[in-house]
Design a protein around this motif. Sequence first.
Motif, short mmCIF file in Angstrom:
data_model
loop_
_atom_site.label_atom_id
_atom_site.label_comp_id
_atom_site.label_asym_id
_atom_site.label_seq_id
_atom_site.Cartn_x
_atom_site.Cartn_y
_atom_site.Cartn_z
N GLY A 1 15.16 60.58 96.95
CA GLY A 1 16.41 60.02 97.28
C GLY A 1 16.41 58.90 98.44
N GLU A 2 15.32 58.15 98.65
CA GLU A 2 15.49 56.93 99.44
C GLU A 2 15.87 56.14 98.77
N LYS A 3 16.53 55.08 98.85
CA LYS A 3 16.88 53.87 98.04
C LYS A 3 15.68 52.67 98.39
N TYR A 4 15.01 52.74 96.73
CA TYR A 4 13.86 51.94 96.46
C TYR A 4 14.60 50.33 96.50
N THR A 5 13.93 50.05 97.91
CA THR A 5 14.29 47.66 97.62
C THR A 5 12.37 46.88 96.97
N GLY A 6 11.84 47.63 96.96
CA GLY A 6 10.84 46.43 96.38
C GLY A 6 11.62 45.83 94.80
N SER A 7 10.48 45.53 94.42
CA SER A 7 10.77 45.13 92.60
C SER A 7 10.37 46.33 91.96
N TRP A 8 11.14 46.50 90.47
CA TRP A 8 10.98 47.13 89.97
C TRP A 8 10.31 46.34 88.34
N GLU A 9 10.52 45.37 88.56
CA GLU A 9 9.68 44.04 87.43
C GLU A 9 8.38 44.65 87.16
N ASN A 10 7.94 44.36 85.62
CA ASN A 10 6.76 44.74 85.88
C ASN A 10 5.66 45.90 86.17
N ASP A 11 4.62 45.55 86.54
CA ASP A 11 4.17 47.40 87.29
C ASP A 11 4.23 47.55 88.10
N ASP A 12 5.38 46.97 89.14
CA ASP A 12 5.63 46.93 90.54
C ASP A 12 5.94 48.16 90.89
N LEU A 13 6.45 48.95 90.37
CA LEU A 13 7.83 50.59 90.19
C LEU A 13 6.35 51.79 90.28
N LEU A 14 5.68 50.70 89.12
CA LEU A 14 4.61 52.34 88.96
C LEU A 14 3.33 52.15 90.34
#
Length: 173
Positions: A152-165
């Motif tokens: 429910g909260e906006k994710y503002t970090g990088s989603w690239e590579n394995d950053d989201l993981l």
Amino acid sequence: MALRTPVNETDYLFGPTQAPIELVEYGDYQCPYCGKAYPIVKGLLQQVGDQLKFVFRNFPLSKIHPQARMAAIAAEAAGLQHKYWEMHDVIYENQKRLHHTALLEYAASIGLQMDQFTADMEREDLAAKVDGHFYSGMRSGVSATPTFFINGEKYTGSWENDDLLKYIKSTFP
């Protein structure tokens, strides 16, 4: 910023309904960044497994991606035949060909009943659902694609590579 429209029965879920981590993506089928995020999300789903449910909501940026809305309607039409995720995947895997004839080819390739699919592509309620996703995204602060929300909260970090993981694993061990 928070997700203004909670995940509900009109959304297609991938993963267990009761999973403790909920990832919502607002995406555009013609967006090259969403195309780049697609295999990253697929890998994330494999690595996090039963701990994650994934929801994709349509955010077609029609002025710069004129075929995105039609592709979104095609995915929704496939969903009426219980093939939403199959169509979602084939659209992203063939992102450079999203014209009407190509969407019909993709529908046939995943085994859809073509008369029904063709009729469903014209349904006003499916177009309204796609538009509703777009407006719910705007109310939630989405201005570009892909945009992700985690629980429910906006994710503002990088989603690239394995950053989201890495973020998910560190936040939800």
